[in-house]
Design an enzyme around this catalytic site. Structure first.
Site, PDB file in Angstrom:
ATOM      1  CB  CYS A   8      -0.916   0.020   1.220  1.00  0.00           C
ATOM      2  SG  CYS A   8      -2.394  -0.989   1.040  1.00  0.00           S
ATOM      3  CG  HIS A  97      -1.264  -5.088  -1.452  1.00  0.00           C
ATOM      4  ND1 HIS A  97      -1.584  -3.805  -1.003  1.00  0.00           N
ATOM      5  CD2 HIS A  97      -1.488  -5.082  -2.787  1.00  0.00           C
ATOM      6  CE1 HIS A  97      -1.996  -3.079  -2.028  1.00  0.00           C
ATOM      7  NE2 HIS A  97      -1.942  -3.829  -3.129  1.00  0.00           N
ATOM      8  CG  HIS A  99       2.289  -9.944  -4.702  1.00  0.00           C
ATOM      9  ND1 HIS A  99       1.783  -9.990  -3.428  1.00  0.00           N
ATOM     10  CD2 HIS A  99       3.204 -10.928  -4.783  1.00  0.00           C
ATOM     11  CE1 HIS A  99       2.370 -10.964  -2.766  1.00  0.00           C
ATOM     12  NE2 HIS A  99       3.235 -11.569  -3.565  1.00  0.00           N
TER      13      HIS A  99
HETATM   14  P1  5GP Z   1       5.087 -13.566  -2.140  1.00  0.00           P
HETATM   15  O1  5GP Z   1       6.051 -14.509  -1.469  1.00  0.00           O
HETATM   16  O2  5GP Z   1       4.150 -12.938  -1.133  1.00  0.00           O
HETATM   17  O3  5GP Z   1       4.388 -14.151  -3.311  1.00  0.00           O
HETATM   18  O4  5GP Z   1       5.984 -12.418  -2.756  1.00  0.00           O
HETATM   19  C1  5GP Z   1       6.352 -11.267  -2.085  1.00  0.00           C
HETATM   20  C2  5GP Z   1       7.475 -10.655  -2.864  1.00  0.00           C
HETATM   21  O5  5GP Z   1       7.636  -9.333  -2.458  1.00  0.00           O
HETATM   22  C3  5GP Z   1       8.831 -11.360  -2.644  1.00  0.00           C
HETATM   23  O6  5GP Z   1       9.316 -11.810  -3.893  1.00  0.00           O
HETATM   24  C4  5GP Z   1       9.692 -10.280  -2.029  1.00  0.00           C
HETATM   25  O7  5GP Z   1      11.021 -10.332  -2.487  1.00  0.00           O
HETATM   26  C5  5GP Z   1       8.998  -8.999  -2.449  1.00  0.00           C
HETATM   27  N1  5GP Z   1       9.101  -7.873  -1.537  1.00  0.00           N
HETATM   28  C6  5GP Z   1       8.892  -7.900  -0.192  1.00  0.00           C
HETATM   29  N2  5GP Z   1       9.030  -6.663   0.320  1.00  0.00           N
HETATM   30  C7  5GP Z   1       9.316  -5.846  -0.722  1.00  0.00           C
HETATM   31  C8  5GP Z   1       9.575  -4.447  -0.823  1.00  0.00           C
HETATM   32  O8  5GP Z   1       9.556  -3.694   0.154  1.00  0.00           O
HETATM   33  N3  5GP Z   1       9.841  -3.952  -2.060  1.00  0.00           N
HETATM   34  C9  5GP Z   1       9.866  -4.754  -3.175  1.00  0.00           C
HETATM   35  N4  5GP Z   1      10.138  -4.155  -4.335  1.00  0.00           N
HETATM   36  N5  5GP Z   1       9.626  -6.070  -3.111  1.00  0.00           N
HETATM   37  C10 5GP Z   1       9.360  -6.611  -1.912  1.00  0.00           C
HETATM   38 ZN    ZN Z   2      -1.866  -3.225   0.957  1.00  0.00          ZN
END
Ligand code: 5GP
Ligand code: ZN
Length: 113
Positions: A8, A97, A99
């Site tokens: 967010c 969130h 993605h």
């Molecule tokens: P998930 O594991 O939830 O599918 O993916 C979350 C992704 O967000 C991970 O690949 C992680 O590296 C990325 N991520 C987490 N925090 C941040 C952030 O503050 N900035 C960016 N650009 N990526 C983030």
């Molecule tokens: Zn959010």
């Protein structure tokens, strides 16, 4: 906007980010810990926890359009790419969130580990 949600803060530009694609409802930016030569996250600007809470038909359709537009902006269309949505614990979701990961620039193995 959900308090303490890092995405967010990125969507509202409270945290500065290089937008690789942006429209009224979505924004794409590079993953902090890239798992491929190209690793981009595409998020809705509104806070939606997981794909299971995505119910607005405009956002549903818009998300796929935004994946297509992001892939075009990143020049991934010809070589191909993978898009991934992780959902909750077993899916490996760490940021609650919604993605879409867009991964490209190398061959993606199947099945995922
Ligand atoms: P998930 O594991 O939830 O599918 O993916 C979350 C992704 O967000 C991970 O690949 C992680 O590296 C990325 N991520 C987490 N925090 C941040 C952030 O503050 N900035 C960016 N650009 N990526 C983030
Ligand atoms: Zn959010």
């Amino acid at each position: 906007m959900s308090e303490n949600c890092i995405f967010c803060k990125i969507a509202s530009k409270q945290i500065p980010v290089e937008a690789l694609y942006e429209d009224d409802n979505f924004i794409a930016f590079r993953d902090l810990a890239p798992q491929a030569p190209v690793h981009v996250l595409l998020i809705p600007k509104v806070h939606i926890e997981t794909i299971m809470e995505l119910s607005d038909p405009e956002l549903m359709a818009g998300s796929i359009k935004a994946v297509q537009a992001t892939a075009k902006a990143l020049n991934l269309v010809e070589e191909g790419f993978r898009t991934v949505i992780n959902c909750r614990e077993n899916g490996g979701q760490t940021v609650y969130h919604l993605h879409f990961h867009l991964l490209g620039g190398r061959f993606m193995q199947w099945p995922p580990g």
